[in-house]
Design a protein around this motif. Structure first.
Motif, PDB file in Angstrom:
ATOM      1  N   LEU A  17       7.991  11.533   0.754  1.00 60.13           N
ATOM      2  CA  LEU A  17       6.417  11.320   0.540  1.00 60.13           C
ATOM      3  C   LEU A  17       6.110  13.500   0.759  1.00 60.13           C
ATOM      4  CD1 LEU A  17       5.416   8.630   3.186  1.00 60.13           C
ATOM      5  CD2 LEU A  17       4.919   8.817   1.191  1.00 60.13           C
ATOM      6  N   ALA A  18       7.238  13.862   0.781  1.00 55.50           N
ATOM      7  CA  ALA A  18       7.311  15.806   1.129  1.00 55.50           C
ATOM      8  C   ALA A  18       6.273  16.522   0.467  1.00 55.50           C
ATOM      9  CB  ALA A  18       8.731  16.131   1.173  1.00 55.50           C
ATOM     10  N   PRO A  19       5.529  15.999  -0.473  1.00 53.72           N
ATOM     11  CA  PRO A  19       4.780  16.982  -1.217  1.00 53.72           C
ATOM     12  C   PRO A  19       3.249  17.074  -0.989  1.00 53.72           C
ATOM     13  CG  PRO A  19       5.860  15.972  -3.303  1.00 53.72           C
ATOM     14  CD  PRO A  19       5.881  15.199  -1.681  1.00 53.72           C
ATOM     15  N   VAL A 198       4.893   1.133   1.792  1.00 56.96           N
ATOM     16  CA  VAL A 198       3.583   2.227   2.297  1.00 56.96           C
ATOM     17  C   VAL A 198       2.710   1.884   1.884  1.00 56.96           C
ATOM     18  CG1 VAL A 198       3.218   4.955   3.221  1.00 56.96           C
ATOM     19  CG2 VAL A 198       5.285   4.367   2.598  1.00 56.96           C
ATOM     20  N   ASN A 199       1.718   1.811   2.703  1.00 56.92           N
ATOM     21  CA  ASN A 199       0.090   1.107   3.101  1.00 56.92           C
ATOM     22  C   ASN A 199      -0.599   1.983   3.450  1.00 56.92           C
ATOM     23  OD1 ASN A 199       1.047  -1.563   1.018  1.00 56.92           O
ATOM     24  ND2 ASN A 199       2.106  -1.012   3.114  1.00 56.92           N
ATOM     25  N   ILE A 200      -2.172   2.137   2.617  1.00 61.84           N
ATOM     26  CA  ILE A 200      -3.182   2.841   3.710  1.00 61.84           C
ATOM     27  C   ILE A 200      -4.257   1.870   3.607  1.00 61.84           C
ATOM     28  CG2 ILE A 200      -2.935   5.190   3.506  1.00 61.84           C
ATOM     29  CD1 ILE A 200      -4.944   4.953   0.904  1.00 61.84           C
ATOM     30  N   THR A 201      -5.168   1.413   4.714  1.00 61.73           N
ATOM     31  CA  THR A 201      -5.941   0.411   4.728  1.00 61.73           C
ATOM     32  C   THR A 201      -7.494   1.477   5.106  1.00 61.73           C
ATOM     33  OG1 THR A 201      -4.191  -1.120   6.339  1.00 61.73           O
ATOM     34  CG2 THR A 201      -6.981  -1.812   6.603  1.00 61.73           C
ATOM     35  N   LEU A 202      -8.504   0.221   4.262  1.00 66.97           N
ATOM     36  CA  LEU A 202      -9.428   0.993   3.883  1.00 66.97           C
ATOM     37  C   LEU A 202     -10.212   0.695   4.602  1.00 66.97           C
ATOM     38  CD1 LEU A 202      -9.313   3.137  -0.168  1.00 66.97           C
ATOM     39  CD2 LEU A 202      -8.045   3.171   2.437  1.00 66.97           C
ATOM     40  N   ASP A 203     -10.744   0.368   6.196  1.00 66.57           N
ATOM     41  CA  ASP A 203     -11.287  -0.657   6.719  1.00 66.57           C
ATOM     42  C   ASP A 203     -11.756  -0.273   7.987  1.00 66.57           C
ATOM     43  OD1 ASP A 203     -12.174  -2.993   7.258  1.00 66.57           O
ATOM     44  OD2 ASP A 203     -11.124  -4.275   7.233  1.00 66.57           O
ATOM     45  N   ALA A 204     -11.450   0.908   8.361  1.00 66.78           N
ATOM     46  CA  ALA A 204     -11.882   1.882   9.504  1.00 66.78           C
ATOM     47  C   ALA A 204     -12.492   2.461   9.864  1.00 66.78           C
ATOM     48  CB  ALA A 204     -10.588   1.309  10.297  1.00 66.78           C
ATOM     49  N   GLN A 432       3.559   8.192   6.447  1.00 69.87           N
ATOM     50  CA  GLN A 432       2.735   8.953   5.348  1.00 69.87           C
ATOM     51  C   GLN A 432       1.330   9.619   6.297  1.00 69.87           C
ATOM     52  OE1 GLN A 432       2.539   6.224   6.176  1.00 69.87           O
ATOM     53  NE2 GLN A 432       0.978   4.373   5.596  1.00 69.87           N
ATOM     54  N   LEU A 433       1.479  10.053   7.771  1.00 71.58           N
ATOM     55  CA  LEU A 433       0.911  10.058   8.631  1.00 71.58           C
ATOM     56  C   LEU A 433       0.412  11.397   8.326  1.00 71.58           C
ATOM     57  CD1 LEU A 433      -1.685   9.765  11.088  1.00 71.58           C
ATOM     58  CD2 LEU A 433       0.732   9.763  12.280  1.00 71.58           C
ATOM     59  N   PRO A 434       1.210  12.692   8.810  1.00 74.86           N
ATOM     60  CA  PRO A 434       0.857  13.991   8.118  1.00 74.86           C
ATOM     61  C   PRO A 434      -0.433  14.016   6.880  1.00 74.86           C
ATOM     62  CG  PRO A 434       3.779  13.756   8.473  1.00 74.86           C
ATOM     63  CD  PRO A 434       2.430  12.689   8.437  1.00 74.86           C
ATOM     64  N   ILE A 435       0.354  13.273   5.876  1.00 75.32           N
ATOM     65  CA  ILE A 435      -0.386  13.324   4.499  1.00 75.32           C
ATOM     66  C   ILE A 435      -1.709  13.222   4.796  1.00 75.32           C
ATOM     67  CG2 ILE A 435      -0.738  12.036   2.037  1.00 75.32           C
ATOM     68  CD1 ILE A 435       2.804  12.479   2.396  1.00 75.32           C
ATOM     69  N   LEU A 436      -1.994  11.927   5.557  1.00 77.40           N
ATOM     70  CA  LEU A 436      -3.173  11.208   5.859  1.00 77.40           C
ATOM     71  C   LEU A 436      -4.228  12.636   6.996  1.00 77.40           C
ATOM     72  CD1 LEU A 436      -3.139   8.083   6.381  1.00 77.40           C
ATOM     73  CD2 LEU A 436      -3.573   8.814   4.571  1.00 77.40           C
TER      74      LEU A 436
END
Length: 508
Positions: A17-19, A198-204, A432-436
């Motif tokens: 996930l480095a980029p 790896v997942n992102i939730t769009l609900d918060a 993925q936290l740093p990217i977000l």
């Protein structure tokens, strides 16, 4: 701190996930996000309007697989997915819309069902996207929770497809159809279908949610009685009825009390106490000696009671100047004032109140008060952080309740309390936290944003390496579950850019 072995085990995924993982997002992510906004600002609103038009509230009388609104919603999703050039899979309660190929996948987790809405409280139908009543706002049930995120995710994926971004990972948009009512079908689904890595939730909320309080419910019942059975003196006022609320995940904005034998002096006492409250409106209606008091507060998501004004708690407080006796409603008002009050954190409920340094305090909010078969039944919504075991908390609630019953004697002897306590959740190791955080900082100007905890519970806790990312901004009132749900056009388009940039960085 993480153990060294754990850090080493995460290193391959972290490097993948480095980029964009350090500093600003890549030029490719930013340019693709700009294309999403410039090309689809109008289209994303149109698609949102199509999604809002379906009343996807769970109906206990109609099985999901035969519910025409849910079936129509899925048919619309399929049409949109194919129009935009994506593959579509209908797995019953779960719809998966995908772009790209590859063994490695990035999941975008959303839900298509919504909470109930009272049409009488909306300027237009809650199931029609209202673009005109309040300029700049898009009003309708699901605009923030969670149909707005679905629409923006679709066009983020479309922008990536337009630009022919070379992806190493497949992007999959998951849309679950019972998040607001029943998680069991999703839990069963994930036992048979391998989710993305790896997942992102769009609900918060932004900038990124890595902890969620545990949902809980206290159900209190005052059994049926008669005024004569508990010795109400002749000529004394009787609280004949006390009701309020709409559903368990909403801070109630309505409550009603009916008083028989109400003197003018009693009415003035209630009026005076009500006038001292902030954020409340009251109406008083008389029919002879019967007085009806209607309280109007502000609805909000029950995970954020601070965003609302609780009509049940406030009306109980307004009634507290009288020593009510003889009815279930009277016992309930006394219970509310003695053990709940108008605070948010259970400070009056014995030893139950507690907090965690990161997750914050437990919240305690009466949400639904109804009468059935002569009894009064109250549901109290809890959102609890880590730091106290469920059996300990349950014992503390019951100890406080039993002590209260002892003080009230015969009037409360048959009262009951039942507790349901869910577990808090913490995501310790999301790669993925740093990217977000970098994407959020780039688009908002926030300096060194940090992950946050919320009171709500999302499907993040069911997916691996999941972190919630929006759609609500930090510090803003979250309008999902309220009777004034909206997303601003500005926020919708900002979300579109951030979702696009994040998906580019996670999948390329």
């Amino acid at each position: 701190m993480l153990k060294k072995t754990m850090l080493l085990s995460l290193l391959p995924l972290w490097c993948a996930l480095a980029p964009g993982a350090q500093g600003a997002p890549s030029a490719l992510a930013v340019s693709t996000a700009e294309h999403a906004r410039s090309a689809y600002a109008g289209k994303v609103v149109d698609t949102l309007a199509g999604l809002v038009a379906f009343n996807t509230v769970a109906d206990p009388q109609v099985p999901f697989e035969r519910n025409p609104a849910h079936l129509g919603f899925k048919a619309y999703l399929k049409k949109e997915a194919l129009r935009l050039g994506f593959d579509y899979r209908d797995d019953g309660y779960v719809v998966v819309i995908g772009h790209g190929r590859g063994r490695d996948r990035v999941g975008v987790i959303t839900h298509g069902d919504v909470q109930p809405a009272d049409p009488a409280k909306w300027r237009q139908s809650p199931f029609r996207l209202d673009r005109t009543s309040e300029p700049g706002l898009l009003l309708g049930r699901g605009t923030e929770d969670d149909k707005g995120p679905i629409a923006t995710a679709l066009y983020a994926m479309k922008a990536i497809k337009d630009r022919k971004v070379a992806l190493k990972k497949r992007i999959e948009l998951y849309i679950y159809m019972a998040e607001e009512s029943d998680w069991a079908p999703l839990e069963a689904y994930l036992k048979k279908h391998a989710p993305p890595q790896v997942n992102i939730t769009l609900d918060a909320e932004y900038p990124a949610v890595t902890a969620e309080k545990g949902w809980g419910l206290l159900s209190v019942t005052m059994p049926a009685t008669t005024p004569a059975a508990t010795g109400v003196p002749a000529g004394q006022p009787v609280l004949a009825s006390f009701t309020g609320g709409f559903f368990d995940s909403q801070i109630p904005e309505d409550a009603v009390a009916v008083i028989d034998g109400a003197s003018g002096e009693l009415e003035q006492s209630i009026r005076a106490r009500a006038a001292a409250q902030r954020g409340m409106r009251y109406t008083f209606e008389r029919s002879g000696q019967r007085l009806t008091v209607r309280a109007k507060g502000v609805s909000a998501h029950s995970s954020k009671p601070e965003d609302g004004v609780n009509a049940i708690a406030m009306l109980a407080d307004a009634l507290s100047g009288q020593n009510w006796r003889g009815t279930p409603a009277a016992a309930m008002v006394t219970f509310l004032n003695d053990l709940v009050g108008t605070g948010l954190h259970g400070e009056k409920f014995g030893d139950a109140a507690y907090r965690d340094d990161f997750m914050g305090p437990m919240t305690v909010a009466p949400v639904l008060l109804k009468e059935a078969d002569g009894a009064s039944q109250l549901n109290i919504n809890l959102r609890r952080p880590r730091g106290k075991a469920a059996p300990v908390l349950e014992r503390q609630f019951k100890a406080a309740f039993d002590a209260w019953k002892g003080r009230k004697g015969e009037a409360a002897a048959a009262a009951t309390l039942v507790a349901q306590l869910g577990e808090p959740w913490v995501q310790e190791n999301a790669p993925q936290l740093p990217i977000l955080l970098d994407v959020f900082a780039h688009y908002t100007g926030a300096v060194d944003p940090k992950p946050v905890s919320i009171g709500g519970g999302t499907n993040s806790r069911l997916f691996p390496n999941a972190v919630s990312f929006g759609p609500g901004m930090p510090g803003a009132v979250y309008t999902g579950h309220s009777e004034h749900e909206f997303i601003s056009e500005k926020q919708l388009l900002l979300n579109l850019q951030m979702y696009t940039a994040v998906l580019v960085e996670l999948a390329r």
